[in-house]
Design a protein around this motif. Structure first.
Motif, PDB file in Angstrom:
ATOM      1  N   UNK A   1      -0.371  -6.323   0.911  1.00 15.74           N
ATOM      2  CA  UNK A   1       0.037  -6.405  -0.495  1.00 15.74           C
ATOM      3  C   UNK A   1      -0.892  -5.586  -1.378  1.00 15.74           C
ATOM      4  N   UNK A   2      -0.338  -4.978  -2.394  1.00 10.26           N
ATOM      5  CA  UNK A   2      -1.135  -4.121  -3.274  1.00 10.26           C
ATOM      6  C   UNK A   2      -2.191  -4.911  -4.039  1.00 10.26           C
ATOM      7  N   UNK A   3      -1.962  -6.208  -4.263  1.00  7.82           N
ATOM      8  CA  UNK A   3      -2.930  -7.007  -5.030  1.00  7.82           C
ATOM      9  C   UNK A   3      -4.277  -7.155  -4.331  1.00  7.82           C
ATOM     10  N   UNK A   4      -4.328  -6.887  -3.026  1.00  8.01           N
ATOM     11  CA  UNK A   4      -5.565  -7.099  -2.277  1.00  8.01           C
ATOM     12  C   UNK A   4      -6.557  -5.958  -2.445  1.00  8.01           C
TER      13      UNK A   4
ATOM     14  N   UNK B   1       0.378   9.977  -4.434  1.00  9.10           N
ATOM     15  CA  UNK B   1      -0.816  10.768  -4.174  1.00  9.10           C
ATOM     16  C   UNK B   1      -0.403  12.177  -3.760  1.00  9.10           C
ATOM     17  N   UNK B   2      -1.087  13.174  -4.289  1.00 12.33           N
ATOM     18  CA  UNK B   2      -0.789  14.561  -3.947  1.00 12.33           C
ATOM     19  C   UNK B   2      -0.869  14.768  -2.440  1.00 12.33           C
ATOM     20  N   UNK B   3       0.167  15.389  -1.875  1.00 10.85           N
ATOM     21  CA  UNK B   3       0.178  15.687  -0.456  1.00 10.85           C
ATOM     22  C   UNK B   3       0.713  14.580   0.426  1.00 10.85           C
ATOM     23  N   UNK B   4       1.003  13.409  -0.133  1.00  9.30           N
ATOM     24  CA  UNK B   4       1.491  12.276   0.649  1.00  9.30           C
ATOM     25  C   UNK B   4       3.001  12.157   0.486  1.00  9.30           C
ATOM     26  N   UNK B   5       3.694  11.968   1.587  1.00 11.11           N
ATOM     27  CA  UNK B   5       5.130  11.697   1.567  1.00 11.11           C
ATOM     28  C   UNK B   5       5.389  10.422   2.353  1.00 11.11           C
ATOM     29  N   UNK B   6       6.382   9.641   1.906  1.00  8.95           N
ATOM     30  CA  UNK B   6       6.710   8.390   2.571  1.00  8.95           C
ATOM     31  C   UNK B   6       8.193   8.357   2.897  1.00  8.95           C
ATOM     32  N   UNK B   7       8.548   7.506   3.867  1.00  7.45           N
ATOM     33  CA  UNK B   7       9.945   7.183   4.113  1.00  7.45           C
ATOM     34  C   UNK B   7      10.238   5.822   3.484  1.00  7.45           C
ATOM     35  N   UNK B   8      11.507   5.457   3.407  1.00  8.32           N
ATOM     36  CA  UNK B   8      11.927   4.200   2.781  1.00  8.32           C
ATOM     37  C   UNK B   8      12.449   3.234   3.840  1.00  8.32           C
ATOM     38  N   UNK B   9      12.156   1.961   3.635  1.00 11.58           N
ATOM     39  CA  UNK B   9      12.599   0.926   4.561  1.00 11.58           C
ATOM     40  C   UNK B   9      12.972  -0.315   3.753  1.00 11.58           C
TER      41      UNK B   9
ATOM     42  N   UNK C   1       0.822  -1.199   0.000  1.00 14.03           N
ATOM     43  CA  UNK C   1       0.000   0.000   0.000  1.00 14.03           C
ATOM     44  C   UNK C   1       0.862   1.257   0.000  1.00 14.03           C
ATOM     45  N   UNK C   2       1.983   1.237   0.722  1.00 11.74           N
ATOM     46  CA  UNK C   2       2.835   2.425   0.806  1.00 11.74           C
ATOM     47  C   UNK C   2       3.336   2.832  -0.564  1.00 11.74           C
TER      48      UNK C   2
ATOM     49  N   UNK D   1      14.378  -0.587   0.939  1.00 11.21           N
ATOM     50  CA  UNK D   1      14.092  -0.450  -0.474  1.00 11.21           C
ATOM     51  C   UNK D   1      12.627  -0.352  -0.819  1.00 11.21           C
ATOM     52  N   UNK D   2      11.736  -0.414   0.190  1.00  7.06           N
ATOM     53  CA  UNK D   2      10.302  -0.256  -0.041  1.00  7.06           C
ATOM     54  C   UNK D   2       9.804   0.978   0.695  1.00  7.06           C
ATOM     55  N   UNK D   3       8.518   1.276   0.468  1.00 10.14           N
ATOM     56  CA  UNK D   3       7.907   2.338   1.228  1.00 10.14           C
ATOM     57  C   UNK D   3       7.801   1.959   2.694  1.00 10.14           C
ATOM     58  N   UNK D   4       7.962   2.944   3.593  1.00 17.80           N
ATOM     59  CA  UNK D   4       7.874   2.712   5.029  1.00 17.80           C
ATOM     60  C   UNK D   4       6.690   3.438   5.630  1.00 17.80           C
ATOM     61  N   UNK D   5       6.951   4.534   6.347  1.00 22.74           N
ATOM     62  CA  UNK D   5       5.872   5.286   6.987  1.00 22.74           C
ATOM     63  C   UNK D   5       5.235   6.257   6.001  1.00 22.74           C
TER      64      UNK D   5
END
Length: 876
Positions: free
Chosen positions: A143-146, A96-104, A89-90, A106-110
């Motif tokens: 998982x994104x497939x869900x 998405x506009x306005x959304x920022x993520x951290x990395x963990x 999901x991360x 090699x994937x998206x984290x928070x």
């Protein structure tokens, strides 16, 4: 945990096969799509109809969701998620506009929305979370497939669940009535990481069927399964905190890094998820549903870390400074202390949710409701040997992008140059549970400006615990050389940061981790008699029992002569909290239990306006008050007191604060949107948040057992102002000649300015992990059988932490700006078969952080570039 995952997959595949066999014996439903089920208080039009096969239908559905909602919302639907290599999901949220993520790894984290990580997470409209000290879901678990869609709500209404001053993220999964009839889709992927040099498989299955029960109405069943395996490698090099030194240059204070820490982490992530949904529509006006969801993320990691510290002496003539500063740029330390830590680090997140609900639609009245129960478990396991030694000479060169490091005069591949120092062992469990029921009513008005009135109630009970607390089982080892246990050491099998010209430490002995996950056997092999503890200290444990009762009332208004609608509402929430822990008793000795109860009421008004003018113009305004309850570990009642028998003025204490209040925010939003076609739009939004009560640790004198202690507790003390704007654009260029007419572009930009008093004396600082600027560019091509995407995600530098350093005070650390590029190419062989080639981290981005200035580097990280091959087959 390996056997649990294997059994899950085996049982899931059997269940899918049985479901498909039964579905195959039934007659398929007509090809026309059935009406989307209305199962919660939001408009049913937001749910995507999966049967639409146009290559741009997903963009049209997401755009229509944004246009029709009263709130300011952004949506991503299933097909758009599938068109990029998003594993969780991360990964999908980062664009998405306005959304920022951290990395963990090699994937998206928070995830944060407009700079705030205090986000409410919903699964099909129901609260969901990952057990831990906080309250939110770890989005990497899913998982994104869900998913069928992700809705990111940036403004609040009274009917929404409270708890997110940043916003609300609603994860929508598929339901059988989303499909016209029988459906079976399977997907298989192979993911290869170039650093780790390994490929792992990923598979998913979706099976859905609808039956006409004649006099009993219509029934549907859906089973969705996903299992992902991904091998990863992450190289991290840290230069240590800057330290003022007065013994290196006569009469001058210079700042030198405290050493180097170089870590190679190799591991595997396994995501397993299942979703079973039943829908029954006995009459056109009534629908029942039952859902069961399961998600597990298991990370298994082996790490080898070498640490070499700055010593008290430097080689004459080796010290150099960055021009115009007192910061060391190059130095060779003599007789430098060093250590090697090899460890296994495994984590498990496991979340289950069960729900039963219904929806009845009368002539003017709609009634919806459900009952749900969520359980979550999280566990950390850490174990490995630590060796110590001395390097004759250690050279540290900070002038290159990756600081150069080398050791001379000591053979790091000789076990005789290392001694066992300790066995490190940590274990930390968390548990969480939530039971909730809700009932919502909506009555449509027939005349006047009043369009509808809605009311509802929600009652919930949430429990959280860290059970045994942190089990800290480190045991010291003395008098044992690494050469005395040759089977427990080995040469380092990995290089470091390939492609970088600077030198790093690669040739050295590391611990053999064959026994690391059996810590008792490892201790026995080392010769340690110290038994492993089975619980942490009582002062580190906590339990919470939280009960909430919420009611709301909203009125939706429509101007009689203007295309203007509004919604005004009030949500009232009563919260009762019971927390328990332990406190130390210096006078009597030992510890004693402590229990604290509290209760409070929040009144949360909201208002939204939407003006839908001619030519696709939409104007919006929204105002609301929102809250976020504090993390459980911050509210722990446990109190640890350390008495100083020599000088009572130095008595110290450390505690949580069960009297912490929720963080409260006042929010204003204004938006302008223009829709030119189902897939073409531009939008801009101005936002402002006034946040009161961010938590900071403060120390003050408290009297316990007749003595005064300086006790440090978290307190509500930090207000913050957050303001900014968002811009977005989306279009396919249909006026171009073929084949260029398949080209399209999605672009968005977010500017966030935040200020809060994080530094001593009230100095103004931005919020942590918040970039002032972030940009997403997605190049699209959809024409015939070909579909392609290239996604560029960039964020500017951000404050990543504050460190108190003796002689320097509180020093900020920043993560430098960086970009991330993913891409995919899909070829639809026919209506049933699609082939996909994908890539993530195509730039092989190196992230970098520093202490206040580039001349004081902190860390660099390098992750895999991943290439993915995928095959999707739709049988029906």
């Amino acid at each position: 945990m390996r056997s649990t995952s294997s059994r899950f997959w085996q049982y899931g595949c059997v269940a899918a096969a049985l479901a498909l066999e039964y579905a195959g014996e039934s007659r398929a439903q007509p090809a026309a799509a059935a009406p989307v089920a209305a199962s919660d208080p939001i408009d049913s039009a937001e749910l995507p109809r999966v049967v639409v096969t146009g290559v741009r239908s997903s963009l049209a559905t997401a755009q229509d969701t944004k246009r029709q909602r009263m709130e300011i919302v952004d949506a991503v639907v299933a097909d758009d998620i599938a068109r990029l290599p998003d594993l969780s999901v991360v990964d999908a949220l980062q664009r998405v506009t306005g959304v920022q993520i951290t990395r963990d790894r090699g994937e998206g984290g928070t995830v944060s929305i407009r700079g705030l990580s205090q986000v409410v997470t919903l699964l099909n409209g129901r609260e969901v979370f990952t057990a831990g000290p906080g309250r939110a879901l770890d989005f990497a678990d899913i998982p994104s497939e869900m998913l069928s869609a992700i809705h990111v709500f940036k403004t609040s209404t009274a009917g929404q669940l409270e708890g997110g001053i940043g916003g609300t993220i609603d994860l929508r999964t598929r339901r059988p009535f989303d499909f016209a009839g029988r459906t079976l889709v399977t997907s298989a992927r192979m993911v290869h990481g170039d650093l780790v040099g390994t490929a792992k498989p990923q598979v998913s299955v979706l099976a859905s069927q609808r039956w006409n029960l004649e006099s009993a109405g219509e029934f549907g069943a859906l089973l969705s399964l996903a299992h992902q395996r991904r091998a990863f490698r992450e190289d991290q090099k840290s230069s240590g905190t800057p330290v003022p030194r007065t013994n290196l240059v006569a009469g001058q204070t210079i700042v030198a890094p405290s050493g180097t820490s170089e870590t190679r982490s190799i591991g595997e992530r396994r995501r397993s998820a299942a979703d079973l949904v039943l829908q029954w529509r006995p009459t056109p006006a009534l629908e029942w549903h039952a859902e069961a969801s399961y998600a597990q993320l298991h990370t298994r990691q082996d790490s080898h870390q070498i640490n070499v510290g700055a010593s008290g002496t430097a080689e004459p003539g080796s010290l150099e400074l960055f021009p115009g500063t007192n910061d060391v740029s190059r130095v060779t330390w003599t007789n430098a202390p060093m250590s090697v830590l090899s460890f296994a680090r495994d984590t498990v997140d496991r979340t289950r949710q069960f729900a039963v609900g219904g929806d009845w639609q009368g002539d003017a009245l709609r009634v919806t409701g459900d009952v749900s129960h969520t359980r979550s478990f999280n566990d950390l396991f850490f174990s490995g040997p630590l060796f110590g030694g001395t390097a004759a000479a250690f050279t540290h060169d900070l002038t290159t992008r990756v600081p150069g490091t080398s050791v001379s005069g000591t053979n790091l591949n000789d076990p005789a140059n290392f001694s066992f120092a300790s066995h490190a062992f940590r274990k930390r469990p968390f548990d969480g549970a939530l039971t909730a029921w809700r009932l919502d009513l909506e009555h449509e008005a027939t005349a006047g400006v009043l369009k509808s009135v809605s009311a509802g109630v929600r009652v919930a009970r949430r429990r959280a615990s860290n059970r045994t607390g942190l089990i800290f089982g480190d045991a010291t080892i003395t008098g044992l050389s690494a050469a005395d246990r040759p089977t427990l050491v080995m040469p380092n099998p990995y290089g470091f940061m390939p492609g970088e010209g600077s030198q790093s430490l690669s040739e050295f002995m590391v611990g053999n981790l064959d026994l690391a996950r059996d810590p008792g056997a490892l201790r026995e092999a080392i010769g340690l008699a110290t038994p492993l503890p089975d619980a942490g200290g009582p002062l580190g444990t906590w339990n919470f029992d939280e009960r909430t009762q919420a009611t709301y009332l909203t009125a939706r208004l429509k101007a009689p002569t203007l295309p203007l609608e509004g919604e005004m509402g009030l949500r009232v929430v009563r919260t009762q909290e019971s927390s328990s822990g332990f406190q130390s008793m210096p006078g009597a000795g030992g510890v004693a239990p402590i229990d604290v109860d509290s209760r409070y009421t929040d009144w949360l008004p909201s208002m939204s306006l939407r003006y839908a003018g001619q030519g696709g113009l939409v104007l919006r305004a929204a105002a609301s008050k929102t809250i976020t309850r504090q993390n459980f570990d911050q509210m722990s009642p446990s109190l640890s007191l350390l008495r100083n028998p020599v000088n009572p003025e130095l008595n110290q204490g450390l505690a949580g604060n069960p009297e912490l209040k929720p963080v409260r925010a006042t929010n204003l939003d204004f938006a302008v949107e223009r829709y030119f076609s189902p897939t073409t739009a531009v939008h801009g939004t101005l936002f402002w948040k006034k946040v009161d009560g961010f938590v900071a640790n403060e120390s003050s004198d408290e009297v316990h057992d007749g003595e005064t202690y300086r006790v440090t507790r978290p307190r509500n003390s930090l207000p913050a102002d957050i303001k900014g704007f968002e811009l977005g654009y989306q279009q396919f260029y249909d006026a171009l000649p073929e084949p260029l007419r398949g080209l399209g572009l999605q672009a968005n930009y977010t500017h966030v300015d935040s200020r809060t008093s994080l530094a001593p004396g009230g100095a103004s600082m931005p919020l942590q992990n918040l970039s002032r600027h972030s940009v997403n560019l997605i190049g699209m091509y959809d024409m015939g059988r070909i579909s392609a995407r290239v996604a560029y995600n960039w964020r500017s530098k951000f404050l990543s932490g504050l460190t108190n350093i003796v002689g320097l005070g509180q020093v900020p650390s920043y993560t430098a700006a960086y970009a991330w590029v993913d891409a995919s190419l899909r070829y639809r062989y026919n209506e049933q078969v699609t082939l996909t080639l994908e890539g993530t981290n195509l730039l092989r981005t190196m992230r970098r952080s520093y202490y206040g200035a580039d001349t004081r580097p902190q860390s660099v990280w390098l992750n895999d570039r991943q290439i993915i091959g995928a095959l999707t087959v739709r049988f029906w």
